[in-house]
Scaffold this active site. Structure first.
Site, short mmCIF file in Angstrom:
data_model
loop_
_atom_site.label_atom_id
_atom_site.label_comp_id
_atom_site.label_asym_id
_atom_site.label_seq_id
_atom_site.Cartn_x
_atom_site.Cartn_y
_atom_site.Cartn_z
N ALA A 169 11.26 -4.32 7.52
CA ALA A 169 10.61 -5.33 8.35
C ALA A 169 11.67 -6.11 9.14
CB ALA A 169 9.80 -6.28 7.48
N SER A 170 11.30 -6.50 10.36
CA SER A 170 12.28 -7.09 11.27
C SER A 170 12.72 -8.49 10.87
CB SER A 170 11.71 -7.12 12.69
OG SER A 170 11.50 -5.81 13.17
N GLY A 198 2.65 -1.36 3.91
CA GLY A 198 2.42 -2.33 4.97
C GLY A 198 0.94 -2.51 5.26
N GLU A 226 0.94 2.97 1.14
CA GLU A 226 0.48 1.89 0.28
C GLU A 226 0.18 0.72 1.19
OE1 GLU A 226 0.18 -1.46 -1.17
OE2 GLU A 226 2.29 -1.37 -1.73
N CYS A 286 0.19 -7.39 -1.89
CA CYS A 286 -0.97 -6.49 -1.73
C CYS A 286 -1.81 -6.45 -3.01
CB CYS A 286 -0.50 -5.08 -1.37
SG CYS A 286 0.32 -4.95 0.22
N GLU A 290 -8.33 -9.04 4.07
CA GLU A 290 -7.31 -9.43 3.09
C GLU A 290 -6.69 -10.76 3.52
OE1 GLU A 290 -3.30 -7.60 0.98
OE2 GLU A 290 -3.85 -6.94 3.00
#
Length: 463
Positions: A159-160, A209, A231, A265, A362
């Site tokens: 991730a950035s 992600g 996932e 998650c 979510e």
């Protein structure tokens, strides 16, 4: 998104990084392909020694690395240290367990008219890992540990907003003495992923992600006929039935919802409680949630730090505000605090209906949705009324109810009288829009192996 470390507790940018150029990406790909041809021929002992050295380095670097993780994405310092310890354990686990997991699987030779029949597990080659910021170390290690033990080579697109952790991971395996280039970090934008995945030197991909990112990577991989493990998100149910230990359930529910500042998650998100114990559980749960200390993530006594990004907090706020506007009741929290940083309080809302966005989406923050179920049938109906199917929790001491929930909850994982978590020893993954494939345990290490069938006919000797 710019590649930068920004402190979510203050909003201040710590450090910015340039994305790799096309020529630099090509150099990384060429190195990975070359190393993959060589590394597949190393033995388990050599690979395991590297992983054990990496685990030792993690132990030694715990304080400085935890500070980096906290500064980049806001997890509490205690949570960061626990994550590092989990990674060290995971590396040692695969160093020890992989040889047995990948030993030849001997088949019944007589049944197939052979002198020998077996399945051999061999590496696929270069694996692209697209990883998220919420567990910036563990998400990568749980791919890298089994992947490297299987003889694969890794390319990490992290991730950035966690570039320092991403670069540390490449350096970790270099310092551990694994071959140069066996694990490389790619500081690139998300727009560069497609071309890399299309490159014939990349054999497969794994992504943790969002659902949208999973669909994009899955579509590209499918067009290239490449294996992919996904996932994705979750909206995990936490079912409480009348025989449950309610104080224990309420305390665990709070941890399950607020872990990692609510950004997991597999965090429990929908709390579905039998009407007979609803009021008692709700009172206990709201009290536990309200007691959580929100504040400086570097302080040892902080329970909940900031959300990782400003947009993340906006998304959470919008979902809660939409629910309230449509009739939901806020039992605690629900208001953005004043001051710097992207903090959001632990929140419980009830009286949720299907018209509210929060019913189907979510929530990636410390917000719990509370539902009343008339009986176990109604509880299972609510639990399964989601497009996601990652984890699930049920609290009951009734053996028949336990077995029924294990059978009928539509999820990749069912945890009874505890909260969903990940262990190297058991598999991890979901169904429905939560993705496909498995990480961890034997299932995970074999995902990126060629399961080669071997049949050897009569040799002519002793025939």
């Amino acid at each position: 998104m710019a590649i930068a470390s920004t402190n979510p507790a203050t909003g201040e940018t710590i450090r910015e990084f340039d994305a790799l150029s096309d020529s630099e990406v090509e150099e990384k790909l060429a190195t990975a392909a070359r190393v993959a041809r060589e590394y597949r021929h190393t033995g388990f002992d050599e690979r395991a020694a590297g992983l054990r050295r990496a685990a030792d380095i993690l132990d030694a670097d715990t304080d400085t690395l935890a500070a980096t993780m906290t500064a980049e994405m806001g997890k509490t310092i205690a949570a960061a240290k626990a994550e590092i310890g989990k990674c060290a354990k995971g590396l040692r686990y695969y160093a020890d367990a992989a040889p047995a997991m990948l030993a030849d699987d001997i088949a019944d030779a007589d049944a197939v008219n052979a002198s020998r029949a077996l399945h051999r597990f061999q590496p696929l080659g270069v694996i692209l890992a697209v990883m998220p910021w919420n567990f910036p170390l563990w998400q990568v290690i749980r791919f890298a540990g089994p992947g490297l033990m299987a003889g694969n080579v890794g390319l990490l697109k992290h991730a950035s907003n966690v570039p320092q952790t991403a670069l540390y991971l490449e350096e970790l395996f270099r310092r551990a003495g694994l071959p140069e280039g066996v694990f490389q970090t790619l500081l690139i934008s998300s727009g560069q992923i497609e071309d890399i995945l299309k490159d014939p030197r990349v054999a497969a991909a794994t992504l943790t992600g969002s659902e949208g990112a999973g669909r994009a990577v899955g579509e590209t991989a499918g067009a290239q006929l490449k294996k992919v493990v996904l996932e994705l998100g979750g909206s995990d149910p936490f079912v409480v039935l009348p025989s449950a230990d309610l104080p224990a359930a309420a305390k665990t529910a709070t941890t399950a919802r607020c872990q990692n500042n609510g950004q997991s998650c597999i965090a429990a998100k929908r709390f579905i409680v039998h009407t007979d114990v609803y009021d008692e559980f709700a009172e206990l749960f709201v009290a536990e949630m309200a007691a959580q200390k929100v504040g400086d993530p570097t302080a040892d006594d902080t329970d909940i730090g900031p959300l990782a990004t400003e947009q993340g907090r906006t998304d959470v706020t919008d979902l809660v505000d939409d629910a309230v506007a449509k009739g939901a009741k806020v039992l605690t929290g629900g208001t953005v605090p004043d001051g710097p940083g992207w903090f959001y309080p632990p929140t419980v809302i009830s009286e949720i209906t299907t018209e509210m966005d929060i019913y189907g989406e979510e929530v990636f923050g410390p917000v719990a949705s509370l539902y009343r179920a008339t009986d176990i049938d109604d509880a299972l109906r609510i639990a399964n009324d989601t497009d996601f199917g990652l984890g699930s929790n049920v609290w009951t001491t009734d053996d028949a109810e336990i077995e029924r929930c294990i059978d009928e909850l539509e999820a990749g994982q069912v945890f009874v009288n505890g909260m969903t978590t990940s262990y190297p020893e058991i598999s991890f993954g979901g169904i429905k829009n939560s993705g496909h494939g498995r990480e961890l345990a034997t299932f995970g290490i074999r995902e990126f192996c060629n399961v080669k069938t071997v049949w050897v006919g009569p040799t002519g000797k002793n025939e």
